[in-house]
Design a protein around this motif. Structure first.
Motif, mmCIF file in Angstrom:
data_model
loop_
_atom_site.group_PDB
_atom_site.id
_atom_site.type_symbol
_atom_site.label_atom_id
_atom_site.label_comp_id
_atom_site.label_asym_id
_atom_site.label_seq_id
_atom_site.Cartn_x
_atom_site.Cartn_y
_atom_site.Cartn_z
ATOM 1 N N GLU A 78 0.759 -1.313 0.025
ATOM 2 C CA GLU A 78 0.011 0.033 0.045
ATOM 3 C C GLU A 78 0.820 1.349 0.021
ATOM 4 O O GLU A 78 0.722 2.270 -0.831
ATOM 5 C CB GLU A 78 -0.955 0.002 1.251
ATOM 6 N N ARG A 79 1.775 1.231 1.004
ATOM 7 C CA ARG A 79 2.935 2.271 0.829
ATOM 8 C C ARG A 79 3.287 2.510 -0.387
ATOM 9 O O ARG A 79 3.685 4.153 -0.854
ATOM 10 C CB ARG A 79 3.824 2.045 1.934
ATOM 11 N N LEU A 80 3.967 1.506 -1.261
ATOM 12 C CA LEU A 80 4.392 1.783 -2.492
ATOM 13 C C LEU A 80 3.740 2.312 -3.430
ATOM 14 O O LEU A 80 4.033 3.330 -4.138
ATOM 15 C CB LEU A 80 5.037 0.148 -2.870
ATOM 16 N N LEU A 81 2.432 1.749 -3.654
ATOM 17 C CA LEU A 81 1.542 2.268 -4.351
ATOM 18 C C LEU A 81 1.025 3.619 -4.253
ATOM 19 O O LEU A 81 0.864 4.652 -4.909
ATOM 20 C CB LEU A 81 -0.023 1.530 -4.642
ATOM 21 N N TRP A 82 0.787 4.029 -2.956
ATOM 22 C CA TRP A 82 0.682 5.165 -2.412
ATOM 23 C C TRP A 82 1.527 6.365 -2.759
ATOM 24 O O TRP A 82 1.264 7.562 -3.160
ATOM 25 C CB TRP A 82 0.228 5.456 -0.851
ATOM 26 N N SER A 122 -2.976 -7.744 -7.046
ATOM 27 C CA SER A 122 -2.399 -8.606 -5.899
ATOM 28 C C SER A 122 -0.940 -7.878 -5.387
ATOM 29 O O SER A 122 -0.529 -7.053 -6.038
ATOM 30 C CB SER A 122 -1.945 -10.040 -6.155
ATOM 31 N N ASN A 123 -0.636 -8.135 -4.201
ATOM 32 C CA ASN A 123 0.499 -7.664 -3.697
ATOM 33 C C ASN A 123 1.754 -7.651 -4.744
ATOM 34 O O ASN A 123 2.579 -7.005 -4.700
ATOM 35 C CB ASN A 123 0.969 -8.000 -2.320
ATOM 36 N N ASN A 140 6.179 -6.684 -8.397
ATOM 37 C CA ASN A 140 6.773 -6.887 -9.809
ATOM 38 C C ASN A 140 6.465 -6.130 -10.863
ATOM 39 O O ASN A 140 7.253 -6.205 -11.950
ATOM 40 C CB ASN A 140 6.512 -8.520 -9.726
ATOM 41 N N ASN A 141 5.083 -5.480 -11.047
ATOM 42 C CA ASN A 141 4.652 -4.877 -11.964
ATOM 43 C C ASN A 141 4.156 -3.669 -11.744
ATOM 44 O O ASN A 141 3.003 -3.280 -12.147
ATOM 45 C CB ASN A 141 3.750 -5.781 -12.852
ATOM 46 N N LEU A 142 4.710 -2.736 -10.915
ATOM 47 C CA LEU A 142 3.962 -1.506 -10.553
ATOM 48 C C LEU A 142 3.779 -0.686 -11.782
ATOM 49 O O LEU A 142 2.520 -0.045 -11.769
ATOM 50 C CB LEU A 142 5.107 -0.676 -9.743
ATOM 51 N N GLU A 143 4.685 -0.607 -12.854
ATOM 52 C CA GLU A 143 4.456 0.286 -13.749
ATOM 53 C C GLU A 143 3.075 -0.322 -14.608
ATOM 54 O O GLU A 143 2.343 0.517 -15.103
ATOM 55 C CB GLU A 143 5.527 0.242 -15.041
ATOM 56 N N SER A 155 -0.483 1.892 -15.398
ATOM 57 C CA SER A 155 -1.003 1.886 -16.604
ATOM 58 C C SER A 155 -2.404 1.598 -16.675
ATOM 59 O O SER A 155 -3.461 2.108 -17.216
ATOM 60 C CB SER A 155 -0.226 1.059 -17.597
ATOM 61 N N THR A 156 -2.860 0.427 -15.676
ATOM 62 C CA THR A 156 -4.262 -0.057 -15.877
ATOM 63 C C THR A 156 -4.916 0.943 -15.104
ATOM 64 O O THR A 156 -6.319 1.081 -15.526
ATOM 65 C CB THR A 156 -4.230 -1.655 -15.184
#
Length: 126
Positions: free
Chosen positions: A27-31, A100-101, A106-109, A113-114
């Motif tokens: 969550e922190r990484l996406l935030w 998923s976490n 593994n695929n944040l970009e 994009s999604t």
């Protein structure tokens, strides 16, 4: 707050606030990528109360909910619960994207994009 949805109680708001202080690593990484309108100027809120649930991330402009699922979400009972949550959000006029976490790690970009493609294809797009 989506139209017609119940207002959160004091207890629900306090719980959401507690969750904002206890973000998971994913969550922190996406935030870090969503905060301060970094993704195409979209404003996201984290741990947004939508009684009786709390959404991981919410963009009011595009009626978009984002949910991150850890390993506990792969059990049958949890998947049924998640389907119920998504159906409730849909009934409130929201589109829910679930990742998923492992997607975040593994695929944040691709995740970003999604999210962007969903916002751009939204019928609520300005």
């Amino acid at each position: 707050m989506p139209k017609g949805s119940p207002r959160p109680t004091i207890r629900q708001r306090a719980f959401a606030k507690q969750l904002r202080h206890e973000l998971t690593d994913c969550e922190r990484l996406l935030w870090q990528q969503l905060r301060n309108r970094q993704l195409a100027g979209m404003k996201f809120r984290r741990q947004f109360p939508l009684p009786p649930y709390v959404l991981d991330f919410y963009c009011a402009e595009f009626h978009l909910a984002i949910e991150l699922d850890g390993g506990q979400h792969f059990g049958e009972a949890q998947q049924l619960y998640d389907q119920k949550r998504s159906a409730y959000a849909r009934a409130q006029g929201l589109t829910t994207l679930r990742f998923s976490n492992l997607d975040i790690l593994n695929n944040l970009e691709s995740v970003l994009s999604t999210i962007l493609m969903q916002a751009q294809s939204s019928s609520f797009c300005p």
